[in-house]
Design an enzyme around this catalytic site. Structure first.
Site, mmCIF file in Angstrom:
data_model
loop_
_atom_site.group_PDB
_atom_site.id
_atom_site.type_symbol
_atom_site.label_atom_id
_atom_site.label_comp_id
_atom_site.label_asym_id
_atom_site.label_seq_id
_atom_site.Cartn_x
_atom_site.Cartn_y
_atom_site.Cartn_z
ATOM 1 N N ASP B 127 40.745 54.782 48.296
ATOM 2 C CA ASP B 127 40.601 53.716 49.282
ATOM 3 C C ASP B 127 41.969 53.450 49.914
ATOM 4 O O ASP B 127 42.944 53.196 49.202
ATOM 5 C CB ASP B 127 40.083 52.460 48.577
ATOM 6 C CG ASP B 127 39.589 51.408 49.556
ATOM 7 O OD1 ASP B 127 39.230 51.776 50.696
ATOM 8 O OD2 ASP B 127 39.547 50.222 49.179
ATOM 9 N N HIS B 134 44.542 43.726 59.081
ATOM 10 C CA HIS B 134 44.085 43.325 57.748
ATOM 11 C C HIS B 134 45.274 43.154 56.801
ATOM 12 O O HIS B 134 45.385 42.135 56.109
ATOM 13 C CB HIS B 134 43.111 44.371 57.191
ATOM 14 C CG HIS B 134 42.773 44.166 55.742
ATOM 15 N ND1 HIS B 134 42.010 43.107 55.296
ATOM 16 C CD2 HIS B 134 43.111 44.867 54.635
ATOM 17 C CE1 HIS B 134 41.883 43.168 53.977
ATOM 18 N NE2 HIS B 134 42.537 44.228 53.549
ATOM 19 N N GLU B 200 34.391 44.336 51.999
ATOM 20 C CA GLU B 200 35.368 44.964 52.879
ATOM 21 C C GLU B 200 34.613 45.963 53.746
ATOM 22 O O GLU B 200 33.999 46.900 53.225
ATOM 23 C CB GLU B 200 36.496 45.642 52.093
ATOM 24 C CG GLU B 200 37.324 44.626 51.305
ATOM 25 C CD GLU B 200 38.671 45.159 50.811
ATOM 26 O OE1 GLU B 200 38.793 46.398 50.630
ATOM 27 O OE2 GLU B 200 39.590 44.348 50.608
ATOM 28 N N GLU B 202 34.401 49.017 55.842
ATOM 29 C CA GLU B 202 35.255 50.202 55.936
ATOM 30 C C GLU B 202 34.467 51.406 56.460
ATOM 31 O O GLU B 202 33.242 51.405 56.484
ATOM 32 C CB GLU B 202 35.828 50.558 54.558
ATOM 33 C CG GLU B 202 36.518 49.384 53.861
ATOM 34 C CD GLU B 202 37.415 49.802 52.721
ATOM 35 O OE1 GLU B 202 37.724 51.007 52.616
ATOM 36 O OE2 GLU B 202 37.806 48.919 51.938
ATOM 37 N N ASP B 234 33.221 47.988 50.460
ATOM 38 C CA ASP B 234 34.032 47.969 49.237
ATOM 39 C C ASP B 234 34.027 46.543 48.678
ATOM 40 O O ASP B 234 34.978 45.785 48.838
ATOM 41 C CB ASP B 234 35.449 48.426 49.598
ATOM 42 C CG ASP B 234 36.353 48.485 48.381
ATOM 43 O OD1 ASP B 234 35.857 48.808 47.297
ATOM 44 O OD2 ASP B 234 37.554 48.194 48.529
ATOM 45 N N ARG B 238 37.774 38.784 44.516
ATOM 46 C CA ARG B 238 39.172 38.449 44.826
ATOM 47 C C ARG B 238 39.881 37.755 43.674
ATOM 48 O O ARG B 238 41.085 37.938 43.482
ATOM 49 C CB ARG B 238 39.234 37.549 46.061
ATOM 50 C CG ARG B 238 38.675 38.173 47.320
ATOM 51 C CD ARG B 238 39.451 39.395 47.738
ATOM 52 N NE ARG B 238 38.863 39.997 48.941
ATOM 53 C CZ ARG B 238 39.155 41.217 49.369
ATOM 54 N NH1 ARG B 238 40.021 41.976 48.704
ATOM 55 N NH2 ARG B 238 38.588 41.706 50.445
ATOM 56 N N GLN B 241 40.621 40.413 41.039
ATOM 57 C CA GLN B 241 41.656 41.285 41.608
ATOM 58 C C GLN B 241 43.029 40.617 41.596
ATOM 59 O O GLN B 241 44.038 41.240 41.237
ATOM 60 C CB GLN B 241 41.255 41.637 43.046
ATOM 61 C CG GLN B 241 42.205 42.569 43.769
ATOM 62 C CD GLN B 241 41.802 42.792 45.231
ATOM 63 O OE1 GLN B 241 40.704 42.431 45.648
ATOM 64 N NE2 GLN B 241 42.687 43.385 46.006
ATOM 65 N N LYS B 254 37.345 45.686 41.867
ATOM 66 C CA LYS B 254 36.705 46.611 42.811
ATOM 67 C C LYS B 254 35.681 47.529 42.131
ATOM 68 O O LYS B 254 34.731 47.984 42.783
ATOM 69 C CB LYS B 254 37.762 47.532 43.439
ATOM 70 C CG LYS B 254 38.881 46.812 44.159
ATOM 71 C CD LYS B 254 38.487 46.454 45.559
ATOM 72 C CE LYS B 254 39.699 46.037 46.390
ATOM 73 N NZ LYS B 254 39.325 45.872 47.793
ATOM 74 N N THR B 258 30.739 50.018 44.860
ATOM 75 C CA THR B 258 31.125 50.319 46.238
ATOM 76 C C THR B 258 29.898 50.933 46.896
ATOM 77 O O THR B 258 29.358 51.905 46.380
ATOM 78 C CB THR B 258 32.283 51.334 46.285
ATOM 79 O OG1 THR B 258 33.375 50.839 45.494
ATOM 80 C CG2 THR B 258 32.751 51.588 47.702
ATOM 81 N N GLU B 361 39.444 37.081 54.966
ATOM 82 C CA GLU B 361 40.119 36.822 56.238
ATOM 83 C C GLU B 361 39.301 35.896 57.135
ATOM 84 O O GLU B 361 39.856 35.004 57.781
ATOM 85 C CB GLU B 361 40.372 38.136 56.982
ATOM 86 C CG GLU B 361 41.356 39.068 56.300
ATOM 87 C CD GLU B 361 41.253 40.475 56.870
ATOM 88 O OE1 GLU B 361 40.464 41.278 56.336
ATOM 89 O OE2 GLU B 361 41.949 40.753 57.864
#
Lengths: 415, 415
Positions: B127, B134, B200, B202, B234, B238, B241, B254, B258, B361
């Site tokens: 990844d 970002h 996420e 992606e 993904d 948080r 993490q 993570k 996925t 975000e």
């Protein structure tokens, strides 16, 4: 009772009948097949198992005879703990029953005549960081003004995913990697061969079980999921790693190659090596709690050989986190494990200088060169250098259980 | 010349004859097989290819007919770029030749009747972190007193390895992970369900080629190694993490899951989407140099749908690092790639609020809730929430090329 075998085993061998590691070998142009090491021979299992009608357990997707006739341990890993136990009992019976000698001895192949292969297909590869002394040494070198351990270190076994596709078998040449590196006093990175190529002496655990997504594996189920143990050299390009690793962790500084031993020692051969892990300085969350009745510390003695000089003897029993705790942590979020997963302990370093498992630590980041037997001085690896890791463990009745070796020679960069 | 097909394709479909993504489907109790999407049908390839004597190219380890008769795209990935080209030409010919309709149309299967499967076996999963907006947003939130980008970010595509074994196909339910988390004002971590579960958005690249250990893949060889493109969510916890990731990067935050789209868009279908990447602010080392004649920026428009409300439209053309640069970087140290390797772009975020590709975000770390169409407010994911990512790209003659979707619903934690 000490078991004795009709097979030839030298008196000082660490590969007696209490050991019996599995590997994949070939002779000449023959195709690779599964073998068990006894003394200095590989026992070719498939022809013997195929004609033995007594072995009762079948693994999923075929019998044990089929699994050992394959070109890797993959099917045996997937067959599960009952099959591993049956096979080990059958091999032990074969090698200790004098009546079996005439049938089995033609299938002993001298190791001098064979080539060893990558023993299994690595599914996911995880690398932990579970030696307190290693983590503290790294902290002291790179963050001299801060506490040597980061705040999370005593609460969880820190780890990350490595590259499964570049795990190679012992003996594979290691090409010096090229990449970006930037010293603190340089304004921009440059490209070229790594100048700080290092080793990490580690112990790896090979998974054969599989859980379901969302269902963690408790530490107590460790032996149902772990087939055996490999020695691991996690080659590391410190300059590449140092420039790249913030904030997402090591990547190209590690992914060029990771070497593992050709022989996988069954977990069952390490029963006498089990010890309590170090005293805990912090309370552990329930899923990481130690069970004093079922400890998974392992009293393995490692040896780091640099061009023929043993420069270090890292003690695995000093690891803060056990492999059972690592497995519980790795799956506590519901992640699955699969047959072929490999997870390594992280660099094994003890309290003493001569117990450090990386050249970064042995040379204290290059400031204290290491003298080899030929008088030469080393900090990091030079082209042509050979590093061999070995390990052994206490077995029954005072015998030693050898974990074989993992070796590799450095070849020049291609950039 | 616009190609037209005899197959039914709705006027507004993004799955016309210029697209033709590959996937693995099954109907009822039949076993999974390889199909190509055209309109709202899957074309069952194996029975058609088996009887067609004109297709010339054979992949290694068997012909194309064998590859598409398998239960995954694995063999097709390994067959290599010439085989991919031949197969795409053959399928295009079949679907655009009116004389083929009677033979082929019985092998169109309505998508409403099929179940989609994981399209390939993921070998290694990497990844990246290649959106400047970002990375800068994350920097501003978590390191408010420092420059938003770390020193290495403009010099190399930062990335790390993720867990290949927990990559799941679109539609798989996502169980909220449990784990350790510690807020800055707490003295010790606690264990429980993630309270900051995120996405996420992606774009992933699926590799079909393989290099030799020690031999980097140059950026110019990108199209020889990359079979196609998948959408990737993904999922990220948080809080887990944040507590675990220093110093070795994201791990359990993570690795629980996925998700990828069921349909893999061939790289060849994205020829009209190729654009120049953003203007470079730093000199790039040679192996990462842009070739203005062969740009690999891609003008894909993503869409993030949260319980039926489109909350963001991240523009992939704004990614600082291209997938060709990522591949060159990933192998510049000599690491191999293999068929089945998957690498993802990192969260795609544009300059604007409504272009952000994560809820971290969009809600600015939970401080600015997002309002959905039903009036509810969200910061991070709640149990029962469904997130669907979609994307499309410009195709020939003004048509759009759909990249399908990747969707998942959050199920309650099990701890």
């Amino acid at each position: 009772m000490t078991l004795s075998t009709w097979a030839p085993v030298p008196a000082d061998s660490e590969f007696g009948v209490a050991n019996l590691p599995y590997g994949v070998f070939s002779r000449g142009e023959e195709r690779p097949r599964v073998g068990v090491r006894i003394g200095n021979n590989a026992l070719d299992l498939a022809p013997l198992l195929a004609r033995d009608h007594e072995i009762p357990v079948q693994g999923p997707g075929g019998g044990l005879a089929e699994a050992v006739a394959a070109e890797s341990l993959d099917a045996l890993l997937a067959a599960g703990p009952q099959a591993w136990k049956s096979l080990r009992e059958w091999v032990t019976g074969l090698l200790t029953d004098p009546a079996k000698e005439s049938e089995a001895s033609p299938h002993l192949v001298p190791l001098a005549d064979v080539r060893m292969h990558m023993p299994f297909t690595v599914a996911d590869y995880v690398d932990f960081y579970s030696s307190e002394h290693h983590a503290a040494n790294v902290g002291k070198m790179f963050r001299p003004d801060a506490p040597p351990l980061l705040p999370n270190w005593k609460h969880l076994p820190v780890g990350y995913h490595g590259r499964a596709g570049t795990v190679v078998v012992s003996g594979t040449e290691i090409i010096r990697p090229c990449g970006q590196r930037k010293a603190p006093d340089e304004s921009a990175p440059t490209f070229g061969p790594s100048r700080r190529l290092d080793i990490e002496a580690e112990v790896g655990f090979v998974i054969g079980g599989a859980n379901r997504l969302g269902e963690p594996v408790p530490a107590s189920a460790f032996a149902d999921y772990v087939f055996g143990v490999a020695l691991v050299n996690d080659w590391s390009a410190r300059d590449i790693q140092n420039w790249e690793y913030v904030p997402l962790g090591p990547f190209l500084g590690k992914s060029f190659a990771t070497s593992i031993s050709a022989w996988i020692t069954p977990l069952a051969a390490l029963e006498q090596a089990r010890v309590q892990p170090p005293k805990r300085t912090h309370d552990l969350l329930d899923y990481l709690a130690d069970d004093p009745d079922q400890p998974w510390g392992l009293d393995l003695t490692l040896e780091v050989d640099w061009n023929g000089t043993v420069v270090s003897r890292p003690p695995f029993a000093s690891m803060y986190w056990t492999a059972a705790q690592q497995l519980a942590h790795m799956t506590v979020n519901g992640a699955t494990v699969r047959p072929g997963d490999l997870y390594a302990s992280g660099t094994v370093s003890g309290t003493e200088v001569h117990e450090r498992g990386s050249f970064l630590e042995l040379s204290w980041s290059g400031s204290e060169p290491v003298r080899l037997a030929d008088g030469s001085l080393r900090t990091f690896l030079e082209d042509g250098d050979t590093v061999t890791l070995r390990a052994s463990a206490p077995g029954p009745d005072g015998v030693r259980i050898g974990l074989g070796e993992v070796t590799g020679q450095i070849r020049p960069a291609r950039c």
